[in-house]
Design a protein around this motif. Structure first.
Motif, short mmCIF file in Angstrom:
data_model
loop_
_atom_site.label_atom_id
_atom_site.label_comp_id
_atom_site.label_asym_id
_atom_site.label_seq_id
_atom_site.Cartn_x
_atom_site.Cartn_y
_atom_site.Cartn_z
N GLN A 34 0.83 -1.21 0.00
CA GLN A 34 0.00 0.00 0.00
C GLN A 34 0.86 1.25 0.00
N ARG A 35 1.94 1.20 0.80
CA ARG A 35 2.84 2.37 0.85
C ARG A 35 3.55 2.55 -0.47
N LEU A 36 4.01 1.45 -1.08
CA LEU A 36 4.70 1.55 -2.37
C LEU A 36 3.76 2.04 -3.47
N GLU A 37 2.51 1.54 -3.48
CA GLU A 37 1.55 1.99 -4.49
C GLU A 37 1.28 3.48 -4.33
N GLY A 38 1.13 3.94 -3.08
CA GLY A 38 0.91 5.37 -2.87
C GLY A 38 2.07 6.20 -3.35
N MET A 39 3.30 5.71 -3.08
CA MET A 39 4.49 6.42 -3.54
C MET A 39 4.57 6.42 -5.07
N PHE A 40 4.16 5.28 -5.69
CA PHE A 40 4.23 5.17 -7.15
C PHE A 40 3.29 6.17 -7.82
N LYS A 41 2.11 6.38 -7.20
CA LYS A 41 1.18 7.35 -7.77
C LYS A 41 1.75 8.76 -7.72
N GLU A 42 2.49 9.07 -6.62
CA GLU A 42 3.07 10.41 -6.48
C GLU A 42 4.32 10.57 -7.33
N CYS A 43 5.15 9.54 -7.35
CA CYS A 43 6.43 9.65 -8.07
C CYS A 43 6.82 8.28 -8.61
N PRO A 44 6.52 8.00 -9.89
CA PRO A 44 6.86 6.68 -10.46
C PRO A 44 8.36 6.47 -10.58
N HIS A 45 9.16 7.53 -10.57
CA HIS A 45 10.62 7.42 -10.72
C HIS A 45 11.31 8.03 -9.50
N TRP A 68 11.18 -3.21 -7.54
CA TRP A 68 9.72 -3.14 -7.49
C TRP A 68 9.19 -2.02 -8.38
N PHE A 69 9.84 -0.84 -8.29
CA PHE A 69 9.39 0.29 -9.13
C PHE A 69 9.62 0.00 -10.62
N GLN A 70 10.72 -0.66 -10.94
CA GLN A 70 10.95 -1.01 -12.35
C GLN A 70 9.86 -1.95 -12.86
N ASN A 71 9.54 -3.00 -12.09
CA ASN A 71 8.51 -3.94 -12.50
C ASN A 71 7.15 -3.28 -12.60
N ARG A 72 6.89 -2.37 -11.63
CA ARG A 72 5.57 -1.70 -11.65
C ARG A 72 5.42 -0.81 -12.87
N ARG A 73 6.51 -0.12 -13.23
CA ARG A 73 6.45 0.73 -14.43
C ARG A 73 6.23 -0.13 -15.69
N THR A 74 6.88 -1.30 -15.74
CA THR A 74 6.69 -2.20 -16.89
C THR A 74 5.25 -2.69 -16.98
N GLN A 75 4.67 -3.05 -15.81
CA GLN A 75 3.28 -3.50 -15.80
C GLN A 75 2.34 -2.40 -16.27
N MET A 76 2.56 -1.17 -15.79
CA MET A 76 1.68 -0.07 -16.19
C MET A 76 1.80 0.23 -17.69
N LYS A 77 3.03 0.14 -18.20
CA LYS A 77 3.22 0.37 -19.63
C LYS A 77 2.48 -0.67 -20.46
N ALA A 78 2.57 -1.95 -20.04
CA ALA A 78 1.87 -3.02 -20.76
C ALA A 78 0.36 -2.83 -20.70
N GLN A 79 -0.16 -2.41 -19.53
CA GLN A 79 -1.59 -2.17 -19.41
C GLN A 79 -2.05 -1.04 -20.33
N HIS A 80 -1.27 0.04 -20.37
CA HIS A 80 -1.61 1.17 -21.25
C HIS A 80 -1.58 0.75 -22.72
N GLU A 81 -0.56 -0.06 -23.08
CA GLU A 81 -0.48 -0.50 -24.48
C GLU A 81 -1.66 -1.39 -24.85
N ARG A 82 -2.05 -2.29 -23.94
CA ARG A 82 -3.21 -3.13 -24.22
C ARG A 82 -4.48 -2.30 -24.38
N ALA A 83 -4.63 -1.30 -23.51
CA ALA A 83 -5.80 -0.43 -23.62
C ALA A 83 -5.79 0.35 -24.93
N ASP A 84 -4.60 0.86 -25.30
CA ASP A 84 -4.50 1.61 -26.56
C ASP A 84 -4.79 0.70 -27.76
N ASN A 85 -4.28 -0.55 -27.70
CA ASN A 85 -4.53 -1.48 -28.80
C ASN A 85 -6.00 -1.79 -28.94
#
Length: 710
Positions: A34-45, A68-85
């Motif tokens: 939960q803490r990592l997800e909150g931090m990711f929303k504020e600052c992905p990098h 963890w942040f690297q994997n989370r960014r990869t997951q978000m990118k894949a989700q965005h690409e699937r949505a765009d496709n």
């Protein structure tokens, strides 16, 4: 008992402690996430300082935070690409549907003033179209000028102007059967209707480069056609019903329209006919070999020489997957024929799509594709191929089961000749039964060609010394048959002129200049006529095939008997063979006759050609026979399509045994070499000669078969 009870209590205490530890661990892990997800929303990098702070706060290693942040960014990118496709795919489907709807609307729109198709209002595109047509006409003029200059020895610009001569001014009426001769000036070959140059025949329209949108549309059309074909192949009721006349599978149009609505008003046209049939058979060829021949336009013509007069691959949209033909999509052109000058060819621009259904099973579908709505080379027949094709299934021992569906929409712009009306309108002329009968016969012929032994050869004179000689003779005979079929074709390159005098059909003639290695060099005159006889096709075939009756019709043998000196079987039917004949009591001892006869349920052929002894020796020794000149003549025999109840054999390839043909349609065709000079003029004496030749042959055939001469 007390020991056991004490042990059980301890175990329970330990289990409770372990459960509490797991709960604390999961709560701690959930807090970390939960803490990592909150931090990711504020600052992905996060930078290094932020990662160290999170490490201390969550009791995790800095590397764990970083990964963890690297994997989370990869997951978000894949989700965005699937949505765009998904969004792009939906938008693409929407645009494709709109495009198809616009095409259909433009196809069906009519002008409110004249009732015809609308005229474009864009002057820019009109101007571009005129420029393109002007460029094509200039290229055609330059080509014709160069050909003329080649034959007359000087540029065409130096010639005096020539007044156009209408075709009707060429008086080619024949009175030779009444004893009257023909006189008149010689005719220039290039002025005779039906003359053609030695240029290779090409489709009348070559499409421009296809855009990605065109290819995408073609892919969608082919996929939809494949789905429809598979349903037609695998479904019986209610789509197919048995014909009450001969038991063939014919399409129930009402059920078809209900399942596959097309929204097309063509059926309201009284001149539009639907021909749809289905049949199946077993052929002696494996599935991969059949698919390879079907997807190659040259092999396609060789496999069906009596049906396909011309075929070209215009564009390869997809070449298949992983080196196979599965997924292959081609834009093709073909002309289909009945072997008579009385029946125009049917022209199709179509997509051919191949798909492997499962291991050892392939489906090939053909569906028409209109590459140009402004095609000025429209044929006499408007032919539209609805999803048609075949299912090929491998069987043991190299055999295949082929199920064929033929489904076309035909608009007759001119009435069908009365002799062929029953055969064509019954669907037998171009139906699935004819395709499969020809395929089965040709597969047997190819199998005989591949046999290395001499079991198929009956060498009566010791003239075929080896299997190579047998194969060379078979190739020579196949080229002879192909040449004969081409000589009586009614494709764009052959325009026939009718001569009166024989009967109401008349003799049709055409000429062409020949410079091919396999034909005599010069001007060749082809002539043909078609007659009806009240005799079954089998009996007519037996009459022509019998060596003892040959002197009754073969005017070229001068009434001499013939002897078979070599015999090569090329099929299961005893009449399917290649023969080398020698005329007895003939002064020309160095001249032999090469003949091929073939028969199946759709009809039969007798094709023969005089070949001199040195040329025959070349072929029989196994050398390449490609340059041996051939000028074949012969007969085509087909049922007339007039079914009558009886106990005879069916004229379809399905052995239902309830219908027999009322008679036979016989086309008599000859070719003669008019002159060895390509620039020579064609004298009417040559036309008289071939007209007399056909007339005498027809009269002798009727007399020998006890048929009325009128």
């Amino acid at each position: 008992m007390e020991f056991g009870g004490g042990g059980g209590a301890g175990d329970h205490h330990d289990a409770s402690s372990e459960g509490r530890r797991k709960k604390r661990y999961h709560r701690h892990t959930a807090h970390q996430i939960q803490r990592l997800e909150g931090m990711f929303k504020e600052c992905p990098h996060p930078d290094e300082k932020q990662r160290l702070q999170l490490s201390r706060e969550l009791s995790l290693a800095p590397r764990q935070i970083k990964f963890w942040f690297q994997n989370r960014r990869t997951q978000m990118k894949a989700q965005h690409e699937r949505a765009d496709n998904c969004a792009l795919r939906a938008e693409n489907d929407k645009i494709r549907c709109e495009n198809i709807a616009i095409r259909e609307a433009l196809r069906n729109v009519i002008c409110p003033s004249c009732g015809g198709p609308p005229v474009t209002e864009d002057s820019y595109f009109d101007e571009q179209k005129l420029r393109m047509e002007n460029s094509q006409l200039k290229e055609e003029l330059d080509r014709v000028s160069s050909i003329a200059a080649k034959y007359i020895g000087r540029p065409i610009s130096q010639l005096p102007p020539v007044q156009p001569i209408p075709i009707s001014s060429l008086d080619l009426s024949m009175g030779s059967f009444g004893g009257q001769g023909i006189s008149g000036p010689s005719l220039d070959l290039d002025l005779l209707p039906g003359s053609s140059s030695t240029l290779p025949s090409l489709p009348p329209f070559q499409p421009a480069c296809l855009s990605d949108m065109d290819k995408s549309l073609m892919t969608d059309i082919a996929a939809t056609a494949m789905d429809e074909l598979l349903r037609l192949l695998q479904t019986n009721d209610p789509l197919w019903m048995k014909s009450p006349t001969d038991g063939r599978d014919v399409l129930d149009l009402e059920s078809y329209e209900g399942i596959f609505p097309r929204g097309n008003a063509n059926l309201k046209n009284p001149h539009v006919r639907i021909e749809a049939s289905r049949d199946s058979c077993v052929v002696i060829m494996n599935g991969l070999a059949l698919v390879d021949m079907f997807m190659d336009s040259n092999k396609w013509v060789e496999l069906f020489p009596t049906i396909v007069s011309m075929a070209r691959t215009l564009e390869v949209i997809s070449s298949g997957m992983m080196g196979s033909h599965s997924g292959s999509l081609q834009l093709m052109y073909e002309e289909l024929q009945v072997l008579s000058p009385l029946v125009p060819t049917r022209e199709f621009y179509f997509l051919r799509y191949c798909q492997q259904i499962e291991q050892g099973s392939w489906a090939i579908v053909d569906v028409s594709y209109d590459i140009s709505r402004d095609n000025q080379f429209a044929s006499q027949y408007r032919s539209h191929r609805l999803p048609s094709g075949c299912l090929i299934q491998d069987l043991p021992n190299g055999y295949s089961k082929v199920t064929w569906v033929e489904h076309v929409e035909i608009e007759d712009k001119t009435p069908t000749h009365r002799l062929y009306r029953d055969l064509i309108h019954s669907g037998l002329a171009f139906g699935a039964q004819r395709w499969l009968a020809t395929l089965k016969r040709m597969c047997e012929r190819i199998a005989c060609l591949m046999v290395t032994g001499t079991s198929t050869t009956r060498d009566l004179g010791g003239v075929i010394p080896s299997p190579d000689g047998k194969r060379s003779m078979m190739k020579l005979a196949q080229r002879m048959v192909n040449n004969f079929c081409s000589s009586i074709s009614t494709s764009n390159g052959h325009r026939w002129t009718t001569l009166s005098g024989l009967n109401e059909v008349g003799v049709r003639v055409t000429v062409h200049k020949s410079t091919d290695p396999g034909q005599p060099n010069g001007v060749v005159l082809s002539a043909a006529t078609t007659i009806w006889l009240p005799i079954s096709p089998q009996n007519v075939f037996n009459f022509f095939k019998d060596e003892r009756t040959r002197p009754q019709w073969d005017v070229l043998s001068n009434g001499n008997a013939v002897q078979e000196v070599a015999h090569i079987a090329n099929g299961s039917h005893p009449g399917n063979c290649i023969s080398v004949l020698r005329a007895l009591n003939n002064s020309q001892n160095n001249m032999l006759i090469l003949q091929e006869s073939c028969m199946d349920s759709s009809g039969s052929l007798i094709v023969y050609c005089p070949v001199d002894l040195p040329a025959i020796n070349i072929a029989m020794s196994g050398e390449d026979p490609s340059y041996i000149p051939l000028l074949p003549s012969g007969f085509t025999i087909s049922p007339d399509g007039r079914a009558e109840q009886g106990d005879g054999a069916s004229t379809s390839s399905s052995t239902h045994g309830h219908v027999r043909s009322g008679g036979s349609l016989i086309t008599v065709a000859f070719q003669i070499l008019v002159s060895s000079l390509p620039s020579a003029k064609l004298n009417l004496e040559s036309v008289t000669t071939v007209n007399n030749l056909i007339g005498t042959t027809v009269q002798q055939i009727k007399a020998a078969l006890n048929c009325p001469s009128s």
